[in-house]
Design an enzyme around this catalytic site. Structure first.
Site, PDB file in Angstrom:
ATOM      1  N   ASP A 127      -1.645  -1.834  -3.473  1.00  0.00           N
ATOM      2  CA  ASP A 127      -3.081  -1.687  -3.219  1.00  0.00           C
ATOM      3  C   ASP A 127      -3.732  -0.154  -3.273  1.00  0.00           C
ATOM      4  OD1 ASP A 127      -5.316  -2.760  -1.851  1.00  0.00           O
ATOM      5  OD2 ASP A 127      -4.605  -2.982   0.039  1.00  0.00           O
ATOM      6  N   HIS A 128      -4.915  -0.042  -2.826  1.00  0.00           N
ATOM      7  CA  HIS A 128      -5.500   1.329  -3.092  1.00  0.00           C
ATOM      8  C   HIS A 128      -4.511   2.476  -3.209  1.00  0.00           C
ATOM      9  CE1 HIS A 128      -9.448  -0.174  -1.339  1.00  0.00           C
ATOM     10  NE2 HIS A 128      -8.558  -1.067  -0.836  1.00  0.00           N
TER      11      HIS A 128
ATOM     12  N   ASN B 293      -8.139  -9.749  -0.361  1.00  0.00           N
ATOM     13  CA  ASN B 293      -7.235  -9.030   0.228  1.00  0.00           C
ATOM     14  C   ASN B 293      -7.343  -9.181   1.670  1.00  0.00           C
ATOM     15  OD1 ASN B 293      -6.855  -7.736  -2.151  1.00  0.00           O
ATOM     16  ND2 ASN B 293      -6.872  -5.758  -1.291  1.00  0.00           N
TER      17      ASN B 293
ATOM     18  N   HIS C 272     -12.330  -6.909  -1.241  1.00  0.00           N
ATOM     19  CA  HIS C 272     -11.614  -6.197  -0.244  1.00  0.00           C
ATOM     20  C   HIS C 272     -12.121  -6.305   1.282  1.00  0.00           C
ATOM     21  CE1 HIS C 272      -8.720  -3.372  -2.665  1.00  0.00           C
ATOM     22  NE2 HIS C 272      -9.608  -4.195  -3.629  1.00  0.00           N
ATOM     23  N   GLY C 273     -11.513  -6.276   1.948  1.00  0.00           N
ATOM     24  CA  GLY C 273     -12.085  -6.253   3.412  1.00  0.00           C
ATOM     25  C   GLY C 273     -12.318  -7.627   3.842  1.00  0.00           C
TER      26      GLY C 273
ATOM     27  N   HIS D 217     -13.259  -2.456   5.507  1.00  0.00           N
ATOM     28  CA  HIS D 217     -11.983  -2.815   5.913  1.00  0.00           C
ATOM     29  C   HIS D 217     -11.914  -2.897   7.556  1.00  0.00           C
ATOM     30  CE1 HIS D 217     -10.355  -0.649   2.007  1.00  0.00           C
ATOM     31  NE2 HIS D 217      -9.985  -2.316   2.043  1.00  0.00           N
TER      32      HIS D 217
ATOM     33  N   GLU E 208     -11.871   0.153  -8.821  1.00  0.00           N
ATOM     34  CA  GLU E 208     -12.913  -0.086  -8.065  1.00  0.00           C
ATOM     35  C   GLU E 208     -14.028   0.891  -8.309  1.00  0.00           C
ATOM     36  OE1 GLU E 208     -13.564   1.018  -3.151  1.00  0.00           O
ATOM     37  OE2 GLU E 208     -11.928  -0.375  -3.704  1.00  0.00           O
TER      38      GLU E 208
ATOM     39  N   ASP F 257      -7.918   3.151  -6.824  1.00  0.00           N
ATOM     40  CA  ASP F 257      -9.085   3.294  -6.239  1.00  0.00           C
ATOM     41  C   ASP F 257      -9.570   4.853  -6.462  1.00  0.00           C
ATOM     42  OD1 ASP F 257     -11.226   3.231  -4.546  1.00  0.00           O
ATOM     43  OD2 ASP F 257     -10.019   3.040  -2.816  1.00  0.00           O
TER      44      ASP F 257
ATOM     45  N   ASP G 109      -5.377  -8.208   5.432  1.00  0.00           N
ATOM     46  CA  ASP G 109      -4.309  -7.299   5.920  1.00  0.00           C
ATOM     47  C   ASP G 109      -4.531  -7.184   7.649  1.00  0.00           C
ATOM     48  OD1 ASP G 109      -2.356  -5.299   6.369  1.00  0.00           O
ATOM     49  OD2 ASP G 109      -3.650  -3.660   6.003  1.00  0.00           O
ATOM     50  N   THR G 110      -5.899  -6.907   8.032  1.00  0.00           N
ATOM     51  CA  THR G 110      -6.344  -6.606   9.317  1.00  0.00           C
ATOM     52  C   THR G 110      -5.903  -8.051  10.200  1.00  0.00           C
ATOM     53  OG1 THR G 110      -7.901  -5.214   8.892  1.00  0.00           O
ATOM     54  CG2 THR G 110      -7.816  -6.013  11.160  1.00  0.00           C
TER      55      THR G 110
ATOM     56  N   SER H   9       0.920  -1.183  -0.006  1.00  0.00           N
ATOM     57  CA  SER H   9      -0.187  -0.053  -0.034  1.00  0.00           C
ATOM     58  C   SER H   9       0.940   1.311   0.033  1.00  0.00           C
ATOM     59  CB  SER H   9      -0.747   0.033   1.324  1.00  0.00           C
ATOM     60  OG  SER H   9       0.096   0.229   2.579  1.00  0.00           O
TER      61      SER H   9
ATOM     62  N   GLU I  13      -8.473   2.256   6.176  1.00  0.00           N
ATOM     63  CA  GLU I  13      -7.396   1.560   6.034  1.00  0.00           C
ATOM     64  C   GLU I  13      -6.284   2.637   5.342  1.00  0.00           C
ATOM     65  OE1 GLU I  13      -6.287  -2.627   3.923  1.00  0.00           O
ATOM     66  OE2 GLU I  13      -6.999  -1.255   2.623  1.00  0.00           O
TER      67      GLU I  13
END
Length: 340
Positions: free
Chosen positions: A95-96, A271, A249-250, A212, A161, A131, A273-274, A53, A169
């Protein structure tokens, strides 16, 4: 294996689409998280996607440099060297990237791949994400077409997107967005296809209530059927070859049945990440709490060097990420399906 070539990446996505599975796409910020991702993919005989990112790039470039593109290049170059030691294919993605960051992030990275190609070297990244969901759809797609053409000239896939992923995020907070913004309409999906078709290969992050972050059960209202409705409409009008390669996503914290449902509707990339951030931090905190008197110099004592050596706990963080990413491979049904 070396990082996947554009042709190999295309075959990865085609195989996932045909086989109703998807690749975990993990955000990395360091050598430790890159190594964790590579270990997980190899251990599970799964191909995969490593992504950076803008915030991850800034972090990797260091406090003094603080340059997202520079840090992304450093992480990508490290991944190219390290991936060669493993027997699965891995693609590199960013990413975004919001419109205001395109000139400072996406364009320099595309230019770096162009420079490498002129020198006979492989692409630095295999795909990038624009994005532009903050813009009206028409403006979003105008910028998407411009960048898709630039990417296609360098055998790069562009992810776009339409609709907004909720939550926060990398400092971009969409938690105040009205609920209807979280769901891409069938009409928007048709417009995305009809505008981008013919300009290059692209991935599409259509939104269906995904958010996210991590939330308690019931807080996020997913509607995977939105993906099916959009796919059905596009295929009915333009044929099977128009089927989208969709991105989820999320994905952290999503119930397994909802993850699996999206696979049947064309999701080829999810994706994560968290959940992997937590999987990294949890064993490190455990180490520090169990070795409190060794990690810290308490009451004039000298501590324990082996306990506060960063390698002692970063290895545990690496193992934690690899384990959680392995779970994602199982959930997305990519385990054992490497095309390498």
């Amino acid at each position: 294996m070396p990082i996947a070539t554009p042709e190999q990446y295309g075959r990865m996505l085609d195989a996932a689409q045909a086989g109703d599975y998807a690749y975990p796409a993990i955000n990395v910020t360091s050598l430790t998280t890159i190594n964790a991702a590579l270990k997980a993919f190899a251990d599970n005989k799964s191909d995969g996607i490593i992504q950076v990112s803008t915030g991850g790039g800034q972090f990797a470039s260091g406090l003094s440099v603080n340059d997202a593109a520079k840090g992304a290049i450093v992480l990508a170059e490290a991944a190219h060297r390290l991936a060669a030691e493993y027997d699965v294919f891995v693609a590199l993605h960013t990413d975004h990237c919001q419109p205001g960051k395109v000139d400072g992030f996406l364009r320099p990275l595309i230019a770096e791949t162009a420079r490498r190609r002129e020198a006979g070297q492989p692409n630095l990244f295999q795909s990038h994400m624009l994005d532009a969901s903050e813009l009206p759809l028409k403006e979003n797609l105008e910028l998407s077409v411009e960048l898709l053409k630039l990417c296609a000239a360098n055998e790069i896939i562009l992810e776009v997107e339409a609709g907004v992923v909720g939550g926060e995020e990398d400092g971009v907070d969409h938690s105040d967005q009205p609920a209807e913004k979280l769901y891409t309409t069938t009409e928007d999906m048709l417009e995305v296809y009809e505008t981008l078709n013919g300009h290059g290969r692209f991935l599409f992050a259509a939104t269906f209530g995904n958010v996210h972050g991590s939330y308690k059960p019931g807080a996020v209202k997913l509607r995977p059927d939105i993906l099916k409705l959009g796919q059905d409409a596009v295929i009915a009008k333009h044929g099977k070859e128009a089927e989208f390669d969709l991105v989820f996503h999320g994905g952290s914290g999503t119930p397994l049945e909802e993850i699996r449902e999206t696979l049947a509707y064309g999701v080829v990339k999810m994706n994560i990440d968290t959940d992997t951030q937590y999987a990294f931090t949890r064993p490190i905190v455990d180490h520090i709490m169990k070795n409190y008197d060794g990690v810290l110099k308490i009451d004039g004592e000298i501590g324990v060097k082996k306990a506060y050596d960063p390698r002692s706990y970063l290895k545990k963080g690496e193992a934690g990420v690899a384990e959680r990413l392995g779970q994602a491979c199982e959930e997305l049904r990519s385990t054992g399906k490497s095309i390498a």
